[in-house]
Design a protein around this motif. Structure first.
Motif, PDB file in Angstrom:
ATOM      1  N   ARG A   6      40.021  44.800  52.672  1.00 51.53           N
ATOM      2  CA  ARG A   6      39.534  44.918  54.040  1.00 51.53           C
ATOM      3  C   ARG A   6      39.438  43.520  54.657  1.00 51.53           C
ATOM      4  O   ARG A   6      38.835  42.614  54.070  1.00 51.53           O
ATOM      5  CB  ARG A   6      38.157  45.576  54.024  1.00 51.53           C
ATOM      6  CG  ARG A   6      37.577  45.815  55.413  1.00 51.53           C
ATOM      7  CD  ARG A   6      36.244  46.549  55.356  1.00 51.53           C
ATOM      8  NE  ARG A   6      35.146  45.602  55.159  1.00 51.53           N
ATOM      9  CZ  ARG A   6      34.368  45.569  54.099  1.00 51.53           C
ATOM     10  NH1 ARG A   6      34.530  46.428  53.113  1.00 51.53           N
ATOM     11  NH2 ARG A   6      33.407  44.683  54.000  1.00 51.53           N
ATOM     12  N   PRO A   7      40.016  43.322  55.829  1.00 50.73           N
ATOM     13  CA  PRO A   7      39.893  42.004  56.470  1.00 50.73           C
ATOM     14  C   PRO A   7      38.468  41.803  56.985  1.00 50.73           C
ATOM     15  O   PRO A   7      37.883  42.704  57.567  1.00 50.73           O
ATOM     16  CB  PRO A   7      40.903  42.054  57.613  1.00 50.73           C
ATOM     17  CG  PRO A   7      41.151  43.505  57.870  1.00 50.73           C
ATOM     18  CD  PRO A   7      40.840  44.247  56.599  1.00 50.73           C
ATOM     19  N   VAL A   8      37.940  40.634  56.704  1.00 53.72           N
ATOM     20  CA  VAL A   8      36.591  40.290  57.163  1.00 53.72           C
ATOM     21  C   VAL A   8      36.645  38.951  57.893  1.00 53.72           C
ATOM     22  O   VAL A   8      37.559  38.153  57.701  1.00 53.72           O
ATOM     23  CB  VAL A   8      35.591  40.217  55.983  1.00 53.72           C
ATOM     24  CG1 VAL A   8      35.372  41.603  55.373  1.00 53.72           C
ATOM     25  CG2 VAL A   8      36.052  39.231  54.924  1.00 53.72           C
ATOM     26  N   PRO A  96      40.919  44.580  40.224  1.00 56.75           N
ATOM     27  CA  PRO A  96      40.483  45.952  40.517  1.00 56.75           C
ATOM     28  C   PRO A  96      39.108  46.017  41.173  1.00 56.75           C
ATOM     29  O   PRO A  96      38.232  45.216  40.888  1.00 56.75           O
ATOM     30  CB  PRO A  96      40.453  46.606  39.129  1.00 56.75           C
ATOM     31  CG  PRO A  96      40.255  45.476  38.178  1.00 56.75           C
ATOM     32  CD  PRO A  96      40.909  44.273  38.798  1.00 56.75           C
ATOM     33  N   GLY A  97      38.962  46.972  42.076  1.00 56.05           N
ATOM     34  CA  GLY A  97      37.662  47.318  42.633  1.00 56.05           C
ATOM     35  C   GLY A  97      37.187  46.518  43.828  1.00 56.05           C
ATOM     36  O   GLY A  97      36.341  46.988  44.578  1.00 56.05           O
ATOM     37  N   ALA A 126      32.186  45.283  46.851  1.00 55.02           N
ATOM     38  CA  ALA A 126      32.786  46.064  45.772  1.00 55.02           C
ATOM     39  C   ALA A 126      31.890  47.270  45.506  1.00 55.02           C
ATOM     40  O   ALA A 126      30.725  47.282  45.919  1.00 55.02           O
ATOM     41  CB  ALA A 126      32.905  45.209  44.511  1.00 55.02           C
ATOM     42  N   PRO A 127      32.403  48.284  44.810  1.00 58.14           N
ATOM     43  CA  PRO A 127      31.553  49.423  44.443  1.00 58.14           C
ATOM     44  C   PRO A 127      30.369  48.973  43.574  1.00 58.14           C
ATOM     45  O   PRO A 127      30.436  47.936  42.909  1.00 58.14           O
ATOM     46  CB  PRO A 127      32.493  50.329  43.640  1.00 58.14           C
ATOM     47  CG  PRO A 127      33.876  49.893  44.003  1.00 58.14           C
ATOM     48  CD  PRO A 127      33.768  48.435  44.348  1.00 58.14           C
ATOM     49  N   ALA A 128      29.311  49.764  43.577  1.00 56.13           N
ATOM     50  CA  ALA A 128      28.064  49.409  42.881  1.00 56.13           C
ATOM     51  C   ALA A 128      28.265  48.953  41.434  1.00 56.13           C
ATOM     52  O   ALA A 128      27.698  47.928  41.042  1.00 56.13           O
ATOM     53  CB  ALA A 128      27.077  50.568  42.955  1.00 56.13           C
ATOM     54  N   PRO A 129      29.058  49.649  40.603  1.00 58.24           N
ATOM     55  CA  PRO A 129      29.197  49.174  39.219  1.00 58.24           C
ATOM     56  C   PRO A 129      29.811  47.763  39.127  1.00 58.24           C
ATOM     57  O   PRO A 129      29.382  46.950  38.318  1.00 58.24           O
ATOM     58  CB  PRO A 129      30.126  50.209  38.570  1.00 58.24           C
ATOM     59  CG  PRO A 129      29.971  51.434  39.411  1.00 58.24           C
ATOM     60  CD  PRO A 129      29.722  50.935  40.811  1.00 58.24           C
ATOM     61  N   LEU A 130      30.780  47.481  39.982  1.00 59.75           N
ATOM     62  CA  LEU A 130      31.398  46.158  39.973  1.00 59.75           C
ATOM     63  C   LEU A 130      30.443  45.106  40.535  1.00 59.75           C
ATOM     64  O   LEU A 130      30.450  43.957  40.101  1.00 59.75           O
ATOM     65  CB  LEU A 130      32.725  46.163  40.742  1.00 59.75           C
ATOM     66  CG  LEU A 130      33.529  44.868  40.719  1.00 59.75           C
ATOM     67  CD1 LEU A 130      33.780  44.382  39.290  1.00 59.75           C
ATOM     68  CD2 LEU A 130      34.849  45.058  41.454  1.00 59.75           C
TER      69      LEU A 130
END
Length: 164
Positions: A6-8, A96-97, A126-130
């Motif tokens: 995602r561009p930020v 990844p992630g 990133a997703p919570a686990p990452l």
């Protein structure tokens, strides 16, 4: 497999879900540190042990970076303010992630005569686990950063003309 992130914008440095911030001091001045970061991109592997390849792309508006272990990044330079700030956003990676990643190097004169306080911010979504893994890896990233800054400073100090 490479994925587009995602561009930020630069504001992501302040509002990213994960912000890891590290500081180190050099004896080299901000101008020399900035040149090594922004103008000698291909030189990064000589002082940043995790980097195996770095090269400018798109006429200097981007970078390609490869790390030990095979992680690759295609980046866009977001800020290039001589002797002050260098920031880049990761656009494509095989890591990844990760959803979004922006790094910023802030350079502040350490004292009136010489030296630089270098502040590196690693901002990521990133997703919570990452997120948990990245946060736990913070001390390792900090050690890698401080080691890189020490190596950069030694390199810059060795290049410094006598009497400076």
């Amino acid at each position: 497999m490479a994925r587009r992130l995602r561009p930020v914008g630069l504001d992501f440095i302040e509002n990213a879900p994960i912000r890891l911030v590290f500081t180190a001091r050099t004896t080299a001045g901000p101008e020399a540190v900035y040149r090594a970061l922004a103008e000698d991109v291909a030189g990064w592997p000589r002082w940043f042990g995790a980097v195996t390849l770095a090269r400018p792309t798109h006429g200097g508006a981007g970078r390609e970076v490869r790390l030990v272990g095979g992680t690759r990044f295609e980046e866009t330079i977001m800020a290039a303010e001589p002797a002050r700030r260098y920031a880049y956003r990761v656009d494509v990676t095989n890591a990844p992630g990760i959803r979004a990643l922006l790094e910023e190097w802030l350079l502040t004169p350490a004292d009136p005569c010489s030296g630089t306080l270098v502040r590196w911010t690693f901002a990521v979504d990133a997703p919570a686990p990452l997120r948990v893994v990245l946060t736990a890896a913070g001390p390792l990233l900090g050690r890698s950063f401080r080691s890189a800054v020490r190596a950069l400073d030694a390199r810059l100090t060795a290049r410094r003309p006598a009497g400076r």
